[in-house]
Design a protein around this motif. Sequence first.
Motif, PDB file in Angstrom:
ATOM      1  N   ASN A   1      -5.091  -3.132  -1.530  1.00 48.07           N
ATOM      2  CA  ASN A   1      -3.945  -2.983  -0.531  1.00 48.07           C
ATOM      3  C   ASN A   1      -4.364  -3.090   0.566  1.00 48.07           C
ATOM      4  N   TYR A   2      -5.513  -3.480   1.042  1.00 48.56           N
ATOM      5  CA  TYR A   2      -5.955  -3.945   2.341  1.00 48.56           C
ATOM      6  C   TYR A   2      -5.634  -5.073   2.649  1.00 48.56           C
ATOM      7  N   ILE A   3      -5.042  -5.499   3.892  1.00 50.91           N
ATOM      8  CA  ILE A   3      -4.589  -6.744   4.199  1.00 50.91           C
ATOM      9  C   ILE A   3      -5.464  -7.601   5.109  1.00 50.91           C
ATOM     10  N   ASN A   4      -5.740  -8.828   4.391  1.00 49.16           N
ATOM     11  CA  ASN A   4      -6.660  -9.965   5.069  1.00 49.16           C
ATOM     12  C   ASN A   4      -6.029 -10.519   6.148  1.00 49.16           C
ATOM     13  N   LEU A   5      -6.284 -10.264   7.482  1.00 45.48           N
ATOM     14  CA  LEU A   5      -5.674 -10.894   8.551  1.00 45.48           C
ATOM     15  C   LEU A   5      -5.826 -12.343   8.427  1.00 45.48           C
ATOM     16  N   GLU A   6      -6.656 -13.013   7.817  1.00 43.26           N
ATOM     17  CA  GLU A   6      -6.681 -14.217   7.932  1.00 43.26           C
ATOM     18  C   GLU A   6      -5.716 -15.029   7.013  1.00 43.26           C
TER      19      GLU A   6
ATOM     20  N   LEU B   1      15.112   0.511  -4.195  1.00 42.90           N
ATOM     21  CA  LEU B   1      14.407   1.740  -3.494  1.00 42.90           C
ATOM     22  C   LEU B   1      13.416   1.051  -2.733  1.00 42.90           C
ATOM     23  N   TYR B   2      14.017   1.645  -1.326  1.00 45.69           N
ATOM     24  CA  TYR B   2      13.113   1.370  -0.091  1.00 45.69           C
ATOM     25  C   TYR B   2      12.064   2.374   0.228  1.00 45.69           C
ATOM     26  N   PHE B   3      10.976   1.847   0.240  1.00 38.83           N
ATOM     27  CA  PHE B   3       9.792   2.651   0.657  1.00 38.83           C
ATOM     28  C   PHE B   3       9.418   2.636   1.971  1.00 38.83           C
TER      29      PHE B   3
ATOM     30  N   PHE C   1       6.360  -8.180   1.860  1.00 35.76           N
ATOM     31  CA  PHE C   1       7.260  -7.754   2.572  1.00 35.76           C
ATOM     32  C   PHE C   1       6.380  -6.877   3.633  1.00 35.76           C
ATOM     33  N   GLY C   2       6.645  -7.216   5.171  1.00 35.83           N
ATOM     34  CA  GLY C   2       6.092  -6.604   5.949  1.00 35.83           C
ATOM     35  C   GLY C   2       4.676  -7.027   6.480  1.00 35.83           C
ATOM     36  N   ASP C   3       4.322  -8.058   5.706  1.00 33.70           N
ATOM     37  CA  ASP C   3       2.911  -8.502   5.916  1.00 33.70           C
ATOM     38  C   ASP C   3       2.943  -9.350   7.176  1.00 33.70           C
TER      39      ASP C   3
ATOM     40  N   GLY D   1       0.885  -1.413  -0.024  1.00 35.87           N
ATOM     41  CA  GLY D   1       0.083  -0.081   0.015  1.00 35.87           C
ATOM     42  C   GLY D   1       0.821   1.177  -0.154  1.00 35.87           C
ATOM     43  N   LEU D   2       2.078   1.102  -0.267  1.00 37.57           N
ATOM     44  CA  LEU D   2       2.924   2.379  -0.157  1.00 37.57           C
ATOM     45  C   LEU D   2       3.252   2.828  -1.571  1.00 37.57           C
ATOM     46  N   GLY D   3       2.601   2.392  -2.450  1.00 38.03           N
ATOM     47  CA  GLY D   3       2.688   3.000  -4.046  1.00 38.03           C
ATOM     48  C   GLY D   3       3.837   2.482  -4.730  1.00 38.03           C
ATOM     49  N   LYS D   4       4.393   1.257  -4.740  1.00 32.63           N
ATOM     50  CA  LYS D   4       5.598   0.903  -5.417  1.00 32.63           C
ATOM     51  C   LYS D   4       5.274   0.799  -6.794  1.00 32.63           C
ATOM     52  N   SER D   5       4.149   0.188  -7.180  1.00 29.88           N
ATOM     53  CA  SER D   5       3.939  -0.099  -8.439  1.00 29.88           C
ATOM     54  C   SER D   5       3.648   1.303  -9.356  1.00 29.88           C
ATOM     55  N   THR D   6       2.692   2.058  -8.489  1.00 31.82           N
ATOM     56  CA  THR D   6       2.504   3.541  -9.103  1.00 31.82           C
ATOM     57  C   THR D   6       3.839   4.250  -9.375  1.00 31.82           C
ATOM     58  N   LEU D   7       4.927   4.480  -8.363  1.00 28.85           N
ATOM     59  CA  LEU D   7       5.801   4.957  -8.622  1.00 28.85           C
ATOM     60  C   LEU D   7       6.858   4.609  -9.758  1.00 28.85           C
ATOM     61  N   VAL D   8       6.830   3.288  -9.966  1.00 27.62           N
ATOM     62  CA  VAL D   8       7.665   2.750 -11.074  1.00 27.62           C
ATOM     63  C   VAL D   8       7.148   3.125 -12.557  1.00 27.62           C
ATOM     64  N   ASN D   9       5.737   3.094 -12.399  1.00 28.32           N
ATOM     65  CA  ASN D   9       5.059   3.644 -13.822  1.00 28.32           C
ATOM     66  C   ASN D   9       5.235   5.005 -13.973  1.00 28.32           C
TER      67      ASN D   9
END
Length: 448
Positions: free
Chosen positions: A87-92, A171-173, A124-126, A63-71
């Motif tokens: 971008n919402y994480i499913n806790l299950e 690139l680290y977001f 990463f980070g999930d 959800g930090l916009g990695k794909s958008t920034l690459v484009n």
Amino acid sequence: MSDVLIPVVPLADTTAASTPADSKVVRRKLNSYVGFANLPKQWHRKSIRRGFNFNLMVVGERGLGKSTLVNTLFNQDIYDLSNTPSNYINLENISDDIKIETLNTEIMENNVKLNLSVIDCVGFGDGIDHTTAFKPIVDEIDSRFDSYLEMETKINRNSLNIKDDRIHALLYFIEPTGHCLKPLDIMFMKTVHEKVNLIPIIAKSDILNELEIEDFKFKVNNDLKNQGIKVFNPTIYENDDEEAKTINKEIVSKIPFAVVGSNQLIKLNDGRLVRGREYPWGIIEVDNESHNDFVKLRQLLIRNFMEELKDLTSKVLYENYRYNKLIKMGITQDDSVFKEFDPILKQEEEKKLHEAKLLNLENQMKQIFQQKVSREEKKLQETEADLFSKHKEMRDKLLKQIKMLEEKKKELESNKIDSNQGIASPSMQQQAPQQQQPTKTRKGFLRG
């Protein structure tokens, strides 16, 4: 006319390796056009023909916009954002597994071809436990170094066929929390900062105002400095003009880059179309340096320092990894391999080696001859001892037989004497002359 620097080396010492201190630099003026000023053009034509490649890794939480920034960086729809999952994480479905996905694309700009590889680290980070969550990313970086090292150390190799899959930039977001770096950010960057060209980015900086961004940058830089994390800083060369030096200093001053990504075109009041994001309180332009640091990031990553990123990866990061890898494998450097070739010294070395080889062979032959002589002498001694033993045995046997025969002779002689001394009767004395017959003498040692 152009000035040319020509090193003058004394002719008396042509075999010695010249050093900058030993050579004198004089300035000469050419009287005519030689042609080596076209070398940049030749390199340009060669580069256009072969094209360029660039490997970019993007790491950050969901959800930090990695794909958008690459484009936005390459002004292309490299990622199909219409099929991007939520971008919402499913806790299950939380998992500690990270998937490495590589997207290869070819981009053309003014007849210049760029083969771009974007390595995305999905997940990463999930997870909950982040202690070893980034191990797949480190393994991916190392495996690409190993693959290049394997191709480079083959006996039959062609530099044109060696594919460079090494990570040229990462690139680290960073999440725009406004506070400081999270433990996950520090652990990850401390692990990879000596393996890749690390470029930290404050993602979605449009949620912070200018004062918050400046304060957040100050905190991030302090954390990076205190933790000893190295980030990519472009080199400022002495022969750069003042404008280039100024631009480079401005780029360095913007690290970490607070960026906003968007390829959406928005029409301003003056009729201009700009890339940006529209909010109820106004419009943020992506390509406006007063709104965010996207332009400086693009200058650092693509326009000004893409080749320097690749050179630093090849000549510093990869060489360090290669050195440590070979040392762990037990391979050490033999500096004698890189001595300058001198025919006379080479001949002397070969002569010494040949003499040493002959001496070694002579010593071996002497040892073999001595061993054979020792064996023959031992055999002769054994044979002599055997003959002496047999001779002694036969001599003892003969002496024993002689002794027995002597005893028998004495016995026979004594018996004969006794028979001759016996008394004869009268009748036998009267008949003796009539019955006497000539006796035959016996030959031998028993004869009377």
